[in-house]
Design a protein around this motif. Structure first.
Motif, PDB file in Angstrom:
ATOM      1  N   MET A  56       1.054  -1.054   0.064  1.00 48.43           N
ATOM      2  CA  MET A  56      -0.206   0.138   0.047  1.00 48.43           C
ATOM      3  C   MET A  56       0.793   1.372  -0.008  1.00 48.43           C
ATOM      4  O   MET A  56       1.973   1.286   0.701  1.00 48.43           O
ATOM      5  CB  MET A  56      -0.870   0.070   1.230  1.00 48.43           C
ATOM      6  CG  MET A  56      -1.728   1.218   1.326  1.00 48.43           C
ATOM      7  SD  MET A  56      -2.640   1.064   2.899  1.00 48.43           S
ATOM      8  CE  MET A  56      -3.591  -0.270   3.032  1.00 48.43           C
ATOM      9  N   ASP A  93      -2.891   5.178  -2.571  1.00 47.01           N
ATOM     10  CA  ASP A  93      -3.944   4.518  -2.424  1.00 47.01           C
ATOM     11  C   ASP A  93      -5.062   4.856  -1.475  1.00 47.01           C
ATOM     12  O   ASP A  93      -6.096   4.266  -1.309  1.00 47.01           O
ATOM     13  CB  ASP A  93      -3.541   3.308  -1.926  1.00 47.01           C
ATOM     14  CG  ASP A  93      -2.715   2.395  -2.998  1.00 47.01           C
ATOM     15  OD1 ASP A  93      -2.901   2.486  -4.257  1.00 47.01           O
ATOM     16  OD2 ASP A  93      -1.604   1.885  -2.582  1.00 47.01           O
ATOM     17  N   GLU A 152      -5.646  -5.410  -5.712  1.00 43.76           N
ATOM     18  CA  GLU A 152      -6.205  -4.717  -6.460  1.00 43.76           C
ATOM     19  C   GLU A 152      -6.598  -5.761  -7.867  1.00 43.76           C
ATOM     20  O   GLU A 152      -5.991  -6.537  -8.365  1.00 43.76           O
ATOM     21  CB  GLU A 152      -5.315  -3.744  -7.057  1.00 43.76           C
ATOM     22  CG  GLU A 152      -5.324  -2.551  -8.076  1.00 43.76           C
ATOM     23  CD  GLU A 152      -4.139  -1.838  -8.445  1.00 43.76           C
ATOM     24  OE1 GLU A 152      -4.330  -0.528  -8.368  1.00 43.76           O
ATOM     25  OE2 GLU A 152      -3.132  -2.557  -8.330  1.00 43.76           O
ATOM     26  N   ILE A 172      -9.111  -1.060  -5.944  1.00 42.31           N
ATOM     27  CA  ILE A 172      -8.820  -1.695  -4.672  1.00 42.31           C
ATOM     28  C   ILE A 172     -10.069  -2.395  -4.037  1.00 42.31           C
ATOM     29  O   ILE A 172     -10.855  -1.763  -3.798  1.00 42.31           O
ATOM     30  CB  ILE A 172      -7.982  -0.749  -3.733  1.00 42.31           C
ATOM     31  CG1 ILE A 172      -6.561  -0.318  -4.457  1.00 42.31           C
ATOM     32  CG2 ILE A 172      -8.054  -1.130  -2.317  1.00 42.31           C
ATOM     33  CD1 ILE A 172      -6.091   0.867  -3.458  1.00 42.31           C
TER      34      ILE A 172
END
Length: 148
Positions: free
Chosen positions: A6, A10, A51, A56
């Motif tokens: 991450m 994001d 993803e 996501i």
């Protein structure tokens, strides 16, 4: 499905995912963009997203203090559950923690989170019955709101 580290880029999608999950607890300070950025800077390799087609669909905040790892906000989009995404993300975080020399991992699951508690039991985590969990609030402005 792509499981990867991450990044702060994001945040908007991860936050939207959190907000889509009924019963999810969001803290006003810790879960703000600034709070997550601080967490990711401290733990740059251990948090993860899943993803699919650029969207996501799962996330875990994961960090450690040099001794013990901790998982926070483990979630998978309701329409993507039961496909092994959660387990794959947990394995990713545990491998990242092992690379940093961490030997034990913990998490907190709300007692009323039946789906989450069933998940942890299913993948072999141990519910501790031998301790009490305590916390102390240093910032009263950091309130938790539960998604309805």
């Amino acid at each position: 499905m792509n499981i990867r580290v991450m990044t702060i880029e994001d945040f908007d999608q991860v936050h939207a995912l959190w907000m889509s999950i009924k019963g999810f607890g969001i803290r006003s300070v810790d879960d703000s963009k600034e709070g997550i950025e601080r967490f990711l800077k401290r733990n740059p390799t251990t948090s993860v997203v899943a993803e699919e087609d650029g969207k996501i669909v799962g996330a875990i905040l994961c960090g450690h203090d040099g001794r013990r790892g901790c998982l926070y906000h483990v979630c998978v989009d309701v329409n993507h559950r039961m496909r092994g995404i959660g387990k794959a993300m947990v394995v990713f975080t545990m491998e990242a923690l092992k690379k940093e020399g961490i030997n034990k991992v913990s998490l907190i699951a709300f007692t009323q989170n039946d789906i989450g508690n069933a998940f942890w039991n299913e993948i072999g985590w141990t519910k501790r019955e031998d301790l009490n969990y305590y916390d102390f609030t240093l910032n009263e402005a950091n309130i938790t709101a539960f998604i309805q």
